[in-house]
Design an enzyme around this catalytic site. Structure first.
Site, PDB file in Angstrom:
ATOM      1  N   ILE A   1      54.349  41.911  57.455  1.00  0.00           N
ATOM      2  CA  ILE A   1      53.924  43.219  56.954  1.00  0.00           C
ATOM      3  C   ILE A   1      52.469  43.496  57.309  1.00  0.00           C
ATOM      4  O   ILE A   1      52.114  44.620  57.685  1.00  0.00           O
ATOM      5  CB  ILE A   1      54.160  43.328  55.432  1.00  0.00           C
ATOM      6  CG1 ILE A   1      55.668  43.257  55.126  1.00  0.00           C
ATOM      7  CG2 ILE A   1      53.582  44.632  54.878  1.00  0.00           C
ATOM      8  CD1 ILE A   1      56.503  44.345  55.787  1.00  0.00           C
TER       9      ILE A   1
ATOM     10  N   ASP B   1      43.067  35.828  57.184  1.00  0.00           N
ATOM     11  CA  ASP B   1      44.220  34.936  57.162  1.00  0.00           C
ATOM     12  C   ASP B   1      43.736  33.527  57.473  1.00  0.00           C
ATOM     13  O   ASP B   1      43.273  33.264  58.586  1.00  0.00           O
ATOM     14  CB  ASP B   1      45.289  35.360  58.172  1.00  0.00           C
ATOM     15  CG  ASP B   1      46.630  34.694  57.893  1.00  0.00           C
ATOM     16  OD1 ASP B   1      46.649  33.448  57.777  1.00  0.00           O
ATOM     17  OD2 ASP B   1      47.644  35.402  57.771  1.00  0.00           O
TER      18      ASP B   1
ATOM     19  N   ARG C   1      40.634  31.016  52.164  1.00  0.00           N
ATOM     20  CA  ARG C   1      41.833  30.749  51.369  1.00  0.00           C
ATOM     21  C   ARG C   1      41.785  31.455  50.015  1.00  0.00           C
ATOM     22  O   ARG C   1      42.815  31.861  49.491  1.00  0.00           O
ATOM     23  CB  ARG C   1      42.011  29.244  51.160  1.00  0.00           C
ATOM     24  CG  ARG C   1      42.437  28.496  52.416  1.00  0.00           C
ATOM     25  CD  ARG C   1      42.498  27.003  52.168  1.00  0.00           C
ATOM     26  NE  ARG C   1      42.941  26.286  53.364  1.00  0.00           N
ATOM     27  CZ  ARG C   1      44.201  25.973  53.631  1.00  0.00           C
ATOM     28  NH1 ARG C   1      45.159  26.314  52.785  1.00  0.00           N
ATOM     29  NH2 ARG C   1      44.526  25.316  54.733  1.00  0.00           N
TER      30      ARG C   1
ATOM     31  N   SER D   1      58.729  47.659  46.628  1.00  0.00           N
ATOM     32  CA  SER D   1      59.391  46.984  47.753  1.00  0.00           C
ATOM     33  C   SER D   1      59.931  48.005  48.741  1.00  0.00           C
ATOM     34  O   SER D   1      60.031  49.201  48.438  1.00  0.00           O
ATOM     35  CB  SER D   1      60.545  46.113  47.250  1.00  0.00           C
ATOM     36  OG  SER D   1      61.625  46.929  46.827  1.00  0.00           O
ATOM     37  N   CYS D   2      60.318  47.532  49.914  1.00  0.00           N
ATOM     38  CA  CYS D   2      60.902  48.418  50.920  1.00  0.00           C
ATOM     39  C   CYS D   2      62.189  49.049  50.391  1.00  0.00           C
ATOM     40  O   CYS D   2      62.460  50.234  50.627  1.00  0.00           O
ATOM     41  CB  CYS D   2      61.169  47.656  52.215  1.00  0.00           C
ATOM     42  SG  CYS D   2      62.142  46.145  52.014  1.00  0.00           S
ATOM     43  N   THR D   3      62.974  48.281  49.653  1.00  0.00           N
ATOM     44  CA  THR D   3      64.244  48.790  49.129  1.00  0.00           C
ATOM     45  C   THR D   3      64.020  49.824  48.035  1.00  0.00           C
ATOM     46  O   THR D   3      64.702  50.854  47.986  1.00  0.00           O
ATOM     47  CB  THR D   3      65.112  47.629  48.612  1.00  0.00           C
ATOM     48  OG1 THR D   3      65.313  46.686  49.671  1.00  0.00           O
ATOM     49  CG2 THR D   3      66.464  48.125  48.130  1.00  0.00           C
TER      50      THR D   3
END
Length: 337
Positions: free
Chosen positions: A13, A34, A79, A150-152
Site C-alpha cells: 500500500i 522503512d 524502527r 479497509s479497501c472492502t
C-alpha cells in the site's frame, strides 16, 4: 494548496499510495520511512510492479533518498515512529501503512517527530474511520489520528449508503471475493491463529473472516448491527468483488436499484462509485481509481425486498487513491476551506 506528506512503510500500500500521489496535484510525498529497505532497493520497488506495471515517471536514488520526477524524497530507516524526523522535511500529514501501528496510541508516535496528522491505511480498533463519499464530512480538525478503513469497507459503504438512503436497508450479509494479499502463503505453512490462512494462496479458495461489513456501522451509524460478512480469498493477484445480499424496507425492483446506483455515481458519489452494464471480469478493473464499481448486470433480485448486489474494487489502486483523497480533503478542512 499542496499538502506535504510522509509515508511510513513502503510495502504494497505504501508504494501504491506513492504512485497515486504523483498523479494527485494537491499532494506531494516528501519523505518515506522503512527500516527494512535501503534507498536503492526502494527505487527498484517503486519503479517496477508485477501488478501495475512500470512507474511512468523517472526514479533515481541517492544516499539519503529518492529523486522522483526531479523532486527529492527523503528516505529514513527508523524502527520507532517517534524517532522519524518528519518536521525536517515539512511533512505535516503522515500515512501509516506498515500495518503495525494501527491504534491511536501507536500511530500517535508520529506526532512526536513533527507530524500534525496521521492517517492509518488500515482499519483501526479505536481511531475514527472515514470513508470518502460516506462520512468524510463528519471530520473535525481536532482529530489527530484517523483511519481510512479497509479497501472492502470503502467498496461496501457507498453501496450500502445508496440502498439505505433510497430504500432503507433492514439487514444484510456481505461476501467479498478477495484477491490474495501479502499476509498469505505461497506454499502451505504454519498459521496458528487461522489454519486455513496457512494454505497456499495460489492453489486454494480460502474462507476467511473480515470486519469490513461490521465497520460500515461505524461510518454509517444507522446501519450499526445490520451488516456482517466474510471473505473468500481466491487465486488472483489483485481486484476483488463485494457480494451484498440484503433486505430492503421499501418495496423495490432491481431496475430501481440500478437507477439509484447510476444516479449516485454521476452525482454525490462521482469519482467514488462508478456504474457499468458491461460484462466485466476482475482484470478489467485493474488500476481503476473508484472505490466501488457497481456491476449492474451481475446482481439479481429474489423478490421486491430481497436483493443481491455486486460491486468490484481494485483493492490496491482504488483504496490507495482514497487515502490520498482523504488527506487532500482533511487538509482543506484544517486550512478552513
Amino acid at each position: 494548496m499542496v499538502v506535504k506528506v510522509g509515508i511510513n512503510g513502503f510495502g504494497r500500500i505504501g508504494r501504491i499510495v506513492f504512485r497515486n500521489a504523483v498523479e494527485h496535484p494537491e499532494v506531494e510525498i516528501v519523505a518515506v520511512n522503512d527500516p527494512f529497505i535501503e534507498t536503492h532497493y526502494a527505487a527498484y520497488m517503486l519503479k517496477y510492479d508485477s501488478t501495475h506495471g512500470r512507474f511512468k515517471g523517472d526514479v533515481k536514488f541517492s544516499d539519503n533518498g529518492l529523486d522522483v520526477d526531479g523532486k527529492h524524497v527523503r528516505f529514513y530507516q527508523e524502527r520507532d515512529p517517534a524517532n522519524i524526523p518528519w518536521a525536517e522535511t515539512g511533512a505535516d500529514y503522515v500515512i501509516e501503512s506498515t500495518g503495525v501501528f494501527t491504534t491511536t496510541e501507536k500511530a500517535s508516535a508520529h506526532l512526536k517527530g513533527g507530524a500534525k496528522k496521521v492517517i492509518i491505511s488500515a482499519p483501526s480498533a479505536d481511531a475514527p474511520m472515514f470513508v470518502m463519499g460516506v462520512n468524510n464530512e463528519t471530520y473535525k480538525s481536532d482529530i489527530k489520528v484517523l483511519s481510512n478503513a479497509s479497501c472492502t469497507t470503502n467498496c461496501l459503504a457507498p453501496l450500502a449508503k445508496v440502498v439505505n438512503d433510497n430504500f432503507g436497508l433492514v439487514e444484510g450479509l456481505m461476501t467479498t471475493v478477495h484477491s490474495y494479499t501479502a499476509t498469505q502463503k505461497t506454499v502451505d505453512g504454519p498459521s496458528s491463529k487461522d489454519w486455513r490462512g496457512g494454505r497456499a494462496a495460489a492453489q486454494n479458495i480460502i474462507p476467511s473472516s473480515t470486519g469490513a461489513a461490521k465497520a460500515v456501522g461505524k461510518v454509517i451509524p444507522s446501519l450499526n448491527g445490520k451488516l456482517t460478512g466474510m471473505s473468500m480469498r481466491v487465486p488472483t493477484s489483485n481486484v476483488s468483488v463485494v457480494d451484498l445480499t440484503c433486505r430492503t424496507d421499501k418495496s423495490v425492483t432491481y431496475d430501481q436499484i440500478k437507477e439509484a446506483m447510476k444516479k449516485a455515481s454521476a452525482n454525490e458519489l462521482k469519482g467514488i462509485m462508478s456504474y457499468s452494464e458491461d460484462a466485466l471480469v476482475s482484470s478489467d478493473l485493474n488500476g481503476d481509481t473508484h472505490s466501488c464499481i457497481f456491476d449492474a448486470t451481475a446482481g439479481i433480485a429474489l423478490n421486491d425486498h430481497f436483493i443481491k448486489l455486486v460491486a468490484w474494487y481494485d483493492n490496491e489502486w482504488g483504496y490507495s487513491r482514497r487515502v490520498i483523497d482523504l488527506i487532500a480533503y482533511i487538509a482543506g478542512v484544517d486550512a478552513g476551506k
